[in-house]
Scaffold this motif. Structure first.
Motif, PDB file in Angstrom:
ATOM      1  N   MET A  37       1.332  -8.627  26.011  1.00  0.00           N
ATOM      2  CA  MET A  37       0.112  -8.516  25.249  1.00  0.00           C
ATOM      3  C   MET A  37      -0.095  -7.088  24.772  1.00  0.00           C
ATOM      4  SD  MET A  37      -3.815  -9.363  26.282  1.00  0.00           S
ATOM      5  CE  MET A  37      -4.048  -8.035  27.417  1.00  0.00           C
ATOM      6  N   ARG A  38       0.246  -6.153  25.618  1.00  0.00           N
ATOM      7  CA  ARG A  38      -0.023  -4.762  25.268  1.00  0.00           C
ATOM      8  C   ARG A  38       0.707  -4.336  24.008  1.00  0.00           C
ATOM      9  NH1 ARG A  38       0.473  -1.557  30.865  1.00  0.00           N
ATOM     10  NH2 ARG A  38       1.503  -0.175  29.420  1.00  0.00           N
ATOM     11  N   THR A  39       1.940  -4.803  23.833  1.00  0.00           N
ATOM     12  CA  THR A  39       2.717  -4.405  22.660  1.00  0.00           C
ATOM     13  C   THR A  39       2.092  -4.943  21.383  1.00  0.00           C
ATOM     14  OG1 THR A  39       4.731  -4.372  23.993  1.00  0.00           O
ATOM     15  CG2 THR A  39       5.007  -4.467  21.616  1.00  0.00           C
ATOM     16  N   LEU A  40       1.717  -6.224  21.387  1.00  0.00           N
ATOM     17  CA  LEU A  40       1.106  -6.813  20.199  1.00  0.00           C
ATOM     18  C   LEU A  40      -0.227  -6.150  19.881  1.00  0.00           C
ATOM     19  CD1 LEU A  40       1.845 -10.610  20.717  1.00  0.00           C
ATOM     20  CD2 LEU A  40       2.856  -9.090  19.034  1.00  0.00           C
ATOM     21  N   CYS A  41      -1.047  -5.948  20.891  1.00  0.00           N
ATOM     22  CA  CYS A  41      -2.361  -5.326  20.674  1.00  0.00           C
ATOM     23  C   CYS A  41      -2.220  -3.884  20.197  1.00  0.00           C
ATOM     24  CB  CYS A  41      -3.198  -5.396  21.945  1.00  0.00           C
ATOM     25  SG  CYS A  41      -3.739  -7.064  22.360  1.00  0.00           S
ATOM     26  N   ALA A  42      -1.297  -3.158  20.779  1.00  0.00           N
ATOM     27  CA  ALA A  42      -1.087  -1.767  20.364  1.00  0.00           C
ATOM     28  C   ALA A  42      -0.608  -1.706  18.913  1.00  0.00           C
ATOM     29  CB  ALA A  42      -0.093  -1.074  21.292  1.00  0.00           C
ATOM     30  N   SER A  43       0.238  -2.643  18.507  1.00  0.00           N
ATOM     31  CA  SER A  43       0.696  -2.676  17.117  1.00  0.00           C
ATOM     32  C   SER A  43      -0.474  -2.903  16.165  1.00  0.00           C
ATOM     33  CB  SER A  43       1.732  -3.785  16.926  1.00  0.00           C
ATOM     34  OG  SER A  43       2.856  -3.554  17.726  1.00  0.00           O
ATOM     35  N   THR A  44      -1.367  -3.795  16.535  1.00  0.00           N
ATOM     36  CA  THR A  44      -2.550  -4.046  15.714  1.00  0.00           C
ATOM     37  C   THR A  44      -3.418  -2.794  15.632  1.00  0.00           C
ATOM     38  OG1 THR A  44      -2.525  -6.383  16.318  1.00  0.00           O
ATOM     39  CG2 THR A  44      -4.598  -5.503  15.476  1.00  0.00           C
ATOM     40  N   LEU A  45      -3.599  -2.120  16.754  1.00  0.00           N
ATOM     41  CA  LEU A  45      -4.428  -0.915  16.768  1.00  0.00           C
ATOM     42  C   LEU A  45      -3.830   0.204  15.921  1.00  0.00           C
ATOM     43  CD1 LEU A  45      -5.476  -0.904  20.517  1.00  0.00           C
ATOM     44  CD2 LEU A  45      -6.982  -1.270  18.545  1.00  0.00           C
ATOM     45  N   ILE A  46      -2.521   0.347  15.937  1.00  0.00           N
ATOM     46  CA  ILE A  46      -1.886   1.394  15.132  1.00  0.00           C
ATOM     47  C   ILE A  46      -2.030   1.066  13.645  1.00  0.00           C
ATOM     48  CG2 ILE A  46       0.321   2.513  14.577  1.00  0.00           C
ATOM     49  CD1 ILE A  46      -1.090   3.436  17.209  1.00  0.00           C
ATOM     50  N   GLY A  47      -1.926  -0.209  13.304  1.00  0.00           N
ATOM     51  CA  GLY A  47      -2.188  -0.604  11.917  1.00  0.00           C
ATOM     52  C   GLY A  47      -3.609  -0.267  11.510  1.00  0.00           C
ATOM     53  N   GLU A  48      -4.547  -0.494  12.411  1.00  0.00           N
ATOM     54  CA  GLU A  48      -5.946  -0.164  12.142  1.00  0.00           C
ATOM     55  C   GLU A  48      -6.148   1.340  11.970  1.00  0.00           C
ATOM     56  OE1 GLU A  48      -8.599  -3.620  14.135  1.00  0.00           O
ATOM     57  OE2 GLU A  48      -7.682  -2.190  15.513  1.00  0.00           O
ATOM     58  N   PHE A  49      -5.397   2.111  12.716  1.00  0.00           N
ATOM     59  CA  PHE A  49      -5.469   3.566  12.602  1.00  0.00           C
ATOM     60  C   PHE A  49      -5.267   3.983  11.147  1.00  0.00           C
ATOM     61  CE2 PHE A  49      -3.240   7.626  12.372  1.00  0.00           C
ATOM     62  CZ  PHE A  49      -4.047   8.466  13.130  1.00  0.00           C
ATOM     63  N   PHE A  50      -4.231   3.442  10.519  1.00  0.00           N
ATOM     64  CA  PHE A  50      -3.929   3.803   9.134  1.00  0.00           C
ATOM     65  C   PHE A  50      -4.966   3.230   8.167  1.00  0.00           C
ATOM     66  CE2 PHE A  50       0.251   4.270  11.129  1.00  0.00           C
ATOM     67  CZ  PHE A  50       0.508   5.586  10.783  1.00  0.00           C
ATOM     68  N   VAL A  51      -5.414   2.018   8.397  1.00  0.00           N
ATOM     69  CA  VAL A  51      -6.422   1.415   7.524  1.00  0.00           C
ATOM     70  C   VAL A  51      -7.719   2.205   7.586  1.00  0.00           C
ATOM     71  CG1 VAL A  51      -7.878  -0.626   7.229  1.00  0.00           C
ATOM     72  CG2 VAL A  51      -5.430  -0.893   7.525  1.00  0.00           C
ATOM     73  N   ILE A  52      -8.113   2.646   8.764  1.00  0.00           N
ATOM     74  CA  ILE A  52      -9.337   3.444   8.893  1.00  0.00           C
ATOM     75  C   ILE A  52      -9.196   4.759   8.137  1.00  0.00           C
ATOM     76  CG2 ILE A  52     -10.792   4.715  10.527  1.00  0.00           C
ATOM     77  CD1 ILE A  52     -10.085   2.454  12.576  1.00  0.00           C
ATOM     78  N   GLY A  53      -8.034   5.383   8.242  1.00  0.00           N
ATOM     79  CA  GLY A  53      -7.801   6.633   7.513  1.00  0.00           C
ATOM     80  C   GLY A  53      -7.887   6.439   6.010  1.00  0.00           C
ATOM     81  N   PHE A  54      -7.254   5.380   5.519  1.00  0.00           N
ATOM     82  CA  PHE A  54      -7.315   5.106   4.083  1.00  0.00           C
ATOM     83  C   PHE A  54      -8.727   4.718   3.652  1.00  0.00           C
ATOM     84  CE2 PHE A  54      -2.635   4.074   4.580  1.00  0.00           C
ATOM     85  CZ  PHE A  54      -2.224   5.294   4.057  1.00  0.00           C
ATOM     86  N   ALA A  55      -9.447   3.997   4.498  1.00  0.00           N
ATOM     87  CA  ALA A  55     -10.831   3.633   4.185  1.00  0.00           C
ATOM     88  C   ALA A  55     -11.699   4.879   4.097  1.00  0.00           C
ATOM     89  CB  ALA A  55     -11.377   2.666   5.229  1.00  0.00           C
ATOM     90  N   GLY A  56     -11.411   5.874   4.931  1.00  0.00           N
ATOM     91  CA  GLY A  56     -12.142   7.143   4.850  1.00  0.00           C
ATOM     92  C   GLY A  56     -11.920   7.824   3.510  1.00  0.00           C
ATOM     93  N   LEU A  57     -10.692   7.790   3.020  1.00  0.00           N
ATOM     94  CA  LEU A  57     -10.404   8.380   1.713  1.00  0.00           C
ATOM     95  C   LEU A  57     -11.141   7.638   0.601  1.00  0.00           C
ATOM     96  CD1 LEU A  57      -6.560   8.958   2.101  1.00  0.00           C
ATOM     97  CD2 LEU A  57      -8.352  10.697   2.088  1.00  0.00           C
ATOM     98  N   VAL A  58     -11.164   6.316   0.692  1.00  0.00           N
ATOM     99  CA  VAL A  58     -11.872   5.516  -0.311  1.00  0.00           C
ATOM    100  C   VAL A  58     -13.370   5.780  -0.226  1.00  0.00           C
ATOM    101  CG1 VAL A  58     -12.443   3.158  -0.998  1.00  0.00           C
ATOM    102  CG2 VAL A  58     -10.088   3.746  -0.420  1.00  0.00           C
ATOM    103  N   ALA A  59     -13.901   5.866   0.985  1.00  0.00           N
ATOM    104  CA  ALA A  59     -15.339   6.093   1.167  1.00  0.00           C
ATOM    105  C   ALA A  59     -15.768   7.423   0.563  1.00  0.00           C
ATOM    106  CB  ALA A  59     -15.695   6.048   2.647  1.00  0.00           C
ATOM    107  N   MET A  60     -14.896   8.413   0.598  1.00  0.00           N
ATOM    108  CA  MET A  60     -15.242   9.709  -0.004  1.00  0.00           C
ATOM    109  C   MET A  60     -15.497   9.560  -1.501  1.00  0.00           C
ATOM    110  SD  MET A  60     -12.737  12.428   1.973  1.00  0.00           S
ATOM    111  CE  MET A  60     -12.094  12.949   0.440  1.00  0.00           C
ATOM    112  N   GLN A  61     -14.762   8.657  -2.146  1.00  0.00           N
ATOM    113  CA  GLN A  61     -14.900   8.477  -3.589  1.00  0.00           C
ATOM    114  C   GLN A  61     -16.014   7.501  -3.971  1.00  0.00           C
ATOM    115  OE1 GLN A  61     -13.118  10.346  -5.730  1.00  0.00           O
ATOM    116  NE2 GLN A  61     -12.305  11.342  -3.906  1.00  0.00           N
ATOM    117  N   LEU A  62     -16.246   6.485  -3.133  1.00  0.00           N
ATOM    118  CA  LEU A  62     -17.157   5.409  -3.516  1.00  0.00           C
ATOM    119  C   LEU A  62     -18.586   5.543  -2.998  1.00  0.00           C
ATOM    120  CD1 LEU A  62     -14.911   2.239  -3.102  1.00  0.00           C
ATOM    121  CD2 LEU A  62     -15.411   3.529  -5.180  1.00  0.00           C
TER     122      LEU A  62
END
Length: 114
Positions: free
Chosen positions: A1-26
């Protein structure tokens, strides 16, 4: 379980970063506030990767999923992305537990034959 959950969390890490960039513009929210929230959420994803072995790790992961969906109030596409990641989180927890049970059953069967 830990591997699958950690993979999801790392994907979220990047999505949150990109969302921050979008939020700066919008949004009209200050850049400092956006990165304080985004940076905290990004740090939380990394810290949660290390907490997945503890009982509260999965529950905190669910709290993060709720926060991601709520991010849609600042960046509207986050409603969709947050829901997608909540689904991935559910799948990671659900199927990860099944994989862990199968591994334990296999180890027990191998221990009996040895």
């Amino acid at each position: 379980m830990r591997t699958l959950c950690a993979s999801t969390l790392i994907g979220e890490f990047f999505v949150i970063g990109f969302a921050g960039l979008v939020a700066m513009q919008l949004s009209d929210v200050s850049t400092g506030a956006i990165w304080a929230v985004s940076g905290t959420a990004m740090l939380a994803t990394v810290l949660l990767c290390g907490m997945l072995g503890r009982p509260a790790g999965v529950q905190l992961g669910w709290a993060l999923q709720v926060a991601l969906v709520a991010g849609g109030f600042v960046v509207p596409p986050m409603f969709f992305l947050g829901a997608c990641f909540a689904g991935l989180w559910w799948a990671s927890v659900h199927f990860g537990r099944k994989i862990d049970e199968a591994k334990q059953a296999r180890a027990a069967a191998e221990a009996e034959t040895a």
